[in-house]
Design a protein around this motif. Structure first.
Motif, mmCIF file in Angstrom:
data_model
loop_
_atom_site.group_PDB
_atom_site.id
_atom_site.type_symbol
_atom_site.label_atom_id
_atom_site.label_comp_id
_atom_site.label_asym_id
_atom_site.label_seq_id
_atom_site.Cartn_x
_atom_site.Cartn_y
_atom_site.Cartn_z
ATOM 1 N N LEU A 181 -9.041 0.759 3.007
ATOM 2 C CA LEU A 181 -8.007 0.565 1.985
ATOM 3 C C LEU A 181 -8.621 0.138 0.656
ATOM 4 N N ILE A 182 -9.576 -0.763 0.704
ATOM 5 C CA ILE A 182 -10.218 -1.218 -0.532
ATOM 6 C C ILE A 182 -10.967 -0.064 -1.190
ATOM 7 N N ASP A 183 -11.614 0.752 -0.379
ATOM 8 C CA ASP A 183 -12.290 1.930 -0.939
ATOM 9 C C ASP A 183 -11.278 2.907 -1.535
ATOM 10 N N ASP A 184 -10.149 3.086 -0.874
ATOM 11 C CA ASP A 184 -9.098 3.960 -1.407
ATOM 12 C C ASP A 184 -8.583 3.433 -2.747
ATOM 13 N N LEU A 185 -8.481 2.114 -2.876
ATOM 14 C CA LEU A 185 -8.078 1.539 -4.154
ATOM 15 C C LEU A 185 -9.114 1.821 -5.234
ATOM 16 N N ASN A 186 -10.387 1.770 -4.862
ATOM 17 C CA ASN A 186 -11.446 2.121 -5.818
ATOM 18 C C ASN A 186 -11.305 3.569 -6.280
ATOM 19 N N MET A 203 0.831 -1.194 0.000
ATOM 20 C CA MET A 203 0.000 0.000 0.000
ATOM 21 C C MET A 203 0.872 1.253 0.000
ATOM 22 N N TYR A 204 2.033 1.161 0.617
ATOM 23 C CA TYR A 204 2.947 2.298 0.586
ATOM 24 C C TYR A 204 3.411 2.568 -0.844
ATOM 25 N N ARG A 205 3.622 1.509 -1.626
ATOM 26 C CA ARG A 205 4.004 1.698 -3.037
ATOM 27 C C ARG A 205 2.896 2.386 -3.803
ATOM 28 N N VAL A 206 1.661 2.006 -3.527
ATOM 29 C CA VAL A 206 0.513 2.669 -4.169
ATOM 30 C C VAL A 206 0.523 4.142 -3.815
ATOM 31 N N ALA A 207 0.704 4.445 -2.535
ATOM 32 C CA ALA A 207 0.701 5.842 -2.092
ATOM 33 C C ALA A 207 1.802 6.644 -2.787
ATOM 34 N N LYS A 208 2.966 6.032 -2.997
ATOM 35 C CA LYS A 208 4.075 6.735 -3.651
ATOM 36 C C LYS A 208 3.796 7.022 -5.132
ATOM 37 N N GLN A 209 2.912 6.234 -5.736
ATOM 38 C CA GLN A 209 2.606 6.411 -7.147
ATOM 39 C C GLN A 209 1.535 7.471 -7.410
ATOM 40 N N LEU A 210 0.899 7.933 -6.362
ATOM 41 C CA LEU A 210 -0.172 8.921 -6.545
ATOM 42 C C LEU A 210 0.411 10.281 -6.911
ATOM 43 N N PRO A 211 -0.410 11.113 -7.549
ATOM 44 C CA PRO A 211 0.081 12.447 -7.911
ATOM 45 C C PRO A 211 0.424 13.297 -6.684
ATOM 46 N N GLU A 212 1.281 14.246 -6.878
ATOM 47 C CA GLU A 212 1.727 15.135 -5.795
ATOM 48 C C GLU A 212 0.539 15.804 -5.099
ATOM 49 N N ASN A 271 -6.170 -9.476 -2.910
ATOM 50 C CA ASN A 271 -5.407 -9.754 -1.694
ATOM 51 C C ASN A 271 -6.121 -9.206 -0.468
ATOM 52 N N GLY A 272 -6.702 -8.021 -0.612
ATOM 53 C CA GLY A 272 -7.453 -7.422 0.492
ATOM 54 C C GLY A 272 -8.624 -8.286 0.916
ATOM 55 N N TRP A 273 -9.357 -8.819 -0.066
ATOM 56 C CA TRP A 273 -10.492 -9.676 0.277
ATOM 57 C C TRP A 273 -10.020 -10.980 0.908
ATOM 58 N N ARG A 274 -8.857 -11.471 0.487
ATOM 59 C CA ARG A 274 -8.297 -12.682 1.106
ATOM 60 C C ARG A 274 -7.911 -12.399 2.569
ATOM 61 N N VAL A 275 -7.323 -11.259 2.813
ATOM 62 C CA VAL A 275 -6.992 -10.860 4.188
ATOM 63 C C VAL A 275 -8.268 -10.771 5.010
ATOM 64 N N ARG A 276 -9.335 -10.237 4.418
ATOM 65 C CA ARG A 276 -10.613 -10.127 5.121
ATOM 66 C C ARG A 276 -11.121 -11.513 5.523
ATOM 67 N N GLN A 277 -10.991 -12.485 4.619
ATOM 68 C CA GLN A 277 -11.411 -13.848 4.944
ATOM 69 C C GLN A 277 -10.592 -14.407 6.109
ATOM 70 N N LEU A 278 -9.313 -14.139 6.115
ATOM 71 C CA LEU A 278 -8.454 -14.617 7.203
ATOM 72 C C LEU A 278 -8.840 -13.979 8.532
ATOM 73 N N ILE A 279 -9.078 -12.669 8.513
ATOM 74 C CA ILE A 279 -9.484 -11.982 9.742
ATOM 75 C C ILE A 279 -10.825 -12.515 10.227
ATOM 76 N N ASP A 280 -11.784 -12.688 9.301
ATOM 77 C CA ASP A 280 -13.098 -13.216 9.680
ATOM 78 C C ASP A 280 -12.962 -14.609 10.288
ATOM 79 N N GLY A 281 -12.086 -15.433 9.721
ATOM 80 C CA GLY A 281 -11.854 -16.769 10.272
ATOM 81 C C GLY A 281 -11.270 -16.706 11.663
ATOM 82 N N TYR A 282 -10.353 -15.773 11.871
ATOM 83 C CA TYR A 282 -9.754 -15.619 13.196
ATOM 84 C C TYR A 282 -10.796 -15.131 14.207
#
Length: 127
Positions: free
Chosen positions: A57-62, A1-10, A81-92
């Motif tokens: 984060l998913i909304d920010d990606l949208n 996500m930090y890489r995404v943030a670095k790619q955004l316009p100034e 990947n975000g939705w997969r993380v969500r499944q893992l958190i929900d399982g936990y």
């Protein structure tokens, strides 16, 4: 996500980019803080907070796609990947709830909502 943030316009340096970094840190911080708690309900609370950060984060990606900041082909795998993380958190969270419910002789908190009545019999709620 930090890489995404670095790619955004100034122009998004203190807006969307900052929000993405904060939400990413919040997600992992809440998981870590919840893991450090000794009570299942507290752990669940922090996992739910991490889910909220993940949804941000998913909304920010949208928004990145909607505003044509990044191509959808780059964003789609991140969202998956975000939705997969969500499944893992929900399982936990399910695991934590099962552990809490299976404690022998454990005290429980009733999570029902009712209108406040000072004359109500509160003996039904155990803490």
């Amino acid at each position: 996500m930090y890489r995404v943030a670095k790619q955004l316009p100034e122009s998004e340096k203190f807006g969307l980019a900052s929000q993405i970094r904060r939400a990413a840190v919040s997600l992992t911080n809440n998981i870590a803080e919840g893991h450090g708690r000794y009570h299942y309900l507290e752990q669940i609370k922090f996992m739910l907070h991490s889910c909220g950060s993940l949804e941000e984060l998913i909304d920010d990606l949208n928004i990145c796609v909607d505003e044509n900041y990044l191509p959808e082909i780059e964003i789609a795998p991140l969202k998956e990947n975000g939705w997969r993380v969500r499944q893992l958190i929900d399982g936990y969270i399910r695991y934590l709830r099962q552990q809490k419910n299976s404690e022998v002789g454990a005290s429980s908190v009733q999570e029902t909502s009712r209108i406040y009545d000072e004359n109500a019999d509160d003996s039904r709620v155990s803490i």
